[in-house]
Design an enzyme around this catalytic site. Structure first.
Site, PDB file in Angstrom:
ATOM      1  N   ASP A   1       0.820  -1.211   0.000  1.00 49.39           N
ATOM      2  CA  ASP A   1       0.000   0.000   0.000  1.00 49.39           C
ATOM      3  C   ASP A   1       0.855   1.262   0.000  1.00 49.39           C
ATOM      4  OD1 ASP A   1      -2.490  -1.077  -0.168  1.00 49.39           O
ATOM      5  OD2 ASP A   1      -3.111  -0.655   1.885  1.00 49.39           O
TER       6      ASP A   1
ATOM      7  N   ASP B   1      -7.526  -7.193  13.768  1.00 47.18           N
ATOM      8  CA  ASP B   1      -7.102  -8.527  14.171  1.00 47.18           C
ATOM      9  C   ASP B   1      -7.922  -9.038  15.354  1.00 47.18           C
ATOM     10  OD1 ASP B   1      -6.060  -6.599  15.872  1.00 47.18           O
ATOM     11  OD2 ASP B   1      -3.965  -7.054  15.410  1.00 47.18           O
TER      12      ASP B   1
ATOM     13  N   ASP C   1       7.954  -6.034   9.495  1.00 44.30           N
ATOM     14  CA  ASP C   1       9.199  -6.145  10.264  1.00 44.30           C
ATOM     15  C   ASP C   1       9.365  -7.522  10.902  1.00 44.30           C
ATOM     16  OD1 ASP C   1       6.925  -5.297  11.811  1.00 44.30           O
ATOM     17  OD2 ASP C   1       8.255  -5.050  13.528  1.00 44.30           O
TER      18      ASP C   1
END
Length: 526
Positions: free
Chosen positions: A129, A282, A190
């Protein structure tokens, strides 16, 4: 002379009026109100204390009796099938959502492409994105580089950032090749999974059709970067060592951490897929999936390397999202959870009371309201007493229970307490924003990752002096609270009898240090 007298008289009159109002409202209004606030805060403290003790007992039982996931569920290593060949292995989709991840994109893509799994049964999907065209080109080139090595990797972009991460993941699931996949592993930009990640996680899904999610633990590669990252490690280690383990062991439910997990795609779809109605997509998915009857398993010994935010600005934005989102989700789902017919009453109570109300709302509010507002205010009112068990014993026990996750940082416990109290200012503000659905309720700021940026550019400091803007370092909210605590400490030192001034001075110093920007790694705009 007369003019001077009039001005002086006016000033004296205003002071007298304020003093008069204070005396008139002190006994009938201020004292009862403060007593009520103390009672409310003590009640919340007891709620949090009971929750912490309960989790401590459960985790002790888990450790003593060895209730490992492999004993609670069926786990067998994946075996080759001579007749079926690689077709015996489930098809796995690996999603890596990213947004302008210049410093870490190579690490995450490389780790995902290095996962050990039959090459024709895995698809790596990079959901980019990025709005920076240079970074976009770099990510696409990296994907092409791995594709040239025979890796089945897809580089996917979209025309907008609607829904942020949830929108990207949802869009990624719409591609035709996803229909052939059984499971989806998700890693933030990450995160660096070890090659055997899938071999250890997927068998739980293969052999236990009731399991919808397998969650791994985070392992922090930069926890020693600064004192702030050490503080984060202490908080997150407790979350993984205790909270996730307790939820998994007792109710087969916990909040999905948004990364380092593997979902059964049928469970994800049955729960309604990804939704962007809050900033914790989530957790939203996890709650909806558990209401459909799906079970979750947490693997504490399966660790995935990742990076902690090392700048205070990044950490503050992250904590806003992590505090505002759950409160907002609680408001949206509490009625739906209570009316659900597929889960038992005990599990519904656990989700509503323990998971949401105590841990996501009460814990934030009581930390700031009690220890940074109400208790300091009692120094002005000798009639209002805070019992020693509420001021000392309960917080001390809670702190020690929180410290079990990171034994190596026990000597930093005092710093951790002071820092957590500072951060409770932002968490409390974010919690109320989420509950009231106002202001920055849907604000999504991607947590900045520095990777090795600071280590690989040491010469820039000497070659070009960075410009430091005062606004980048000064935080007025922290300075305001620090001034309030310092004033309370001075008053207690001169007039008080309860000895709170030591705590008040130390806590005010912590707020001042944070307020002047001397926390974490500072990266000025050049």
């Amino acid at each position: 002379m007369d003019s001077f007298s009039l001005e002086g008289g006016s000033s004296y009159g205003i002071g007298s009026q304020i003093g008069f109002i204070w005396e008139q409202t002190r006994e009938p209004v201020m004292v009862p109100l403060l007593k009520l606030m103390v009672a409310v805060c003590l009640t919340m403290s007891v709620m949090l204390f009971v929750e912490r003790v309960y989790m401590g007992i459960v985790i002790a039982a888990v450790k003593v009796f060895g209730r490992k996931p492999e004993q609670r569920f069926i786990w067998e290593p994946m075996k080759d099938d001579v007749e079926l060949g690689n077709a015996a292995y489930p098809m796995v989709l690996v999603q890596i959502p990213m947004y302008n991840e210049k410093e870490v994109y190579q690490l995450s893509i490389g780790a995902a492409c290095g996962l050990s799994w039959p090459s024709d049964r895995i698809i790596i999907q990079v959901l980019d994105d990025s709005t920076d065209p240079t970074i976009k080109d770099l990510v696409e080139m990296e994907c092409k580089r791995w594709a040239s090595k025979g890796i089945n990797i897809k580089y996917e972009i979209r025309g907008n950032r609607n829904g942020y991460k949830a929108g990207a993941l949802k869009e990624g699931m719409k591609h035709s090749y996803v229909k052939h996949c059984d499971y989806v592993a998700i890693f933030d930009a990450d995160f660096q999974p070890e090659p055997d990640f899938l071999w250890r996680a997927v068998p739980f899904l293969v052999h236990n059709p009731e399991i919808g999610l397998v969650q791994a633990r985070w392992k922090f590669v930069n926890s020693d970067e600064c004192l702030m990252t050490r503080m984060q490690e202490m908080s997150l280690d407790y979350h993984f060592t205790v909270e996730q383990e307790v939820g998994s062991s007792t109710h087969a439910f916990f909040g999905f951490n948004g990364t380092a997990g593997v979902w059964r795609i049928s469970a994800l779809n049955e729960a309604g897929g990804w939704k962007d109605r809050t900033t914790v997509e989530d957790m939203d998915l996890a709650v909806r999936a558990t209401l459909k009857g799906w079970k979750f398993v947490y693997l504490g010994d399966l660790k995935v390397k990742n990076e902690l935010p090392s700048t205070f600005k990044a950490y503050r934005y992250q904590q806003h999202r992590w505090s505002c989102g759950p409160a907002n989700l609680f408001k949206k789902m509490v009625v739906e959870i209570s009316k659900n017919k597929k889960v038992n009453l005990w599990k519904k109570f656990y989700v509503i009371y323990s998971f949401f109300f105590v841990r996501k709302i009460v814990a934030h509010i009581v930390t700031f309201l009690f220890y940074c507002v109400v208790m300091p205010a009692t120094v002005f009112f000798p009639e209002v007493e805070v019992p020693k068990w509420g001021a000392v014993y309960i917080p001390s026990i809670i702190t020690l229970l929180n410290a079990v996750g990171t034994p190596r940082s026990l000597h930093l416990l005092v710093f951790w307490i002071l820092f957590e109290n500072v951060m409770s200012l932002h968490r409390t503000k974010a919690t109320f924003i989420g509950l009231l659905e106002v202001g920055r309720v849907n604000e999504w700021v991607v947590t900045e990752k520095l990777g090795d940026a600071l280590k690989t550019k040491p010469s820039t400091k000497s070659s070009k002096k960075p410009r430091i803007r005062i606004g980048e370092r000064i935080h007025l909210l922290e300075l305001g609270v620090g001034a309030y605590l310092f004033f309370c400490g001075c008053y207690d030192f001169i007039n008080g009898k309860n000895g709170f001034f030591l705590y008040l001075f130390f806590q005010s110093i912590a707020f001042f240090i944070t307020g002047f920007g001397y926390v974490g790694t500072f990266v000025p705009n050049s």
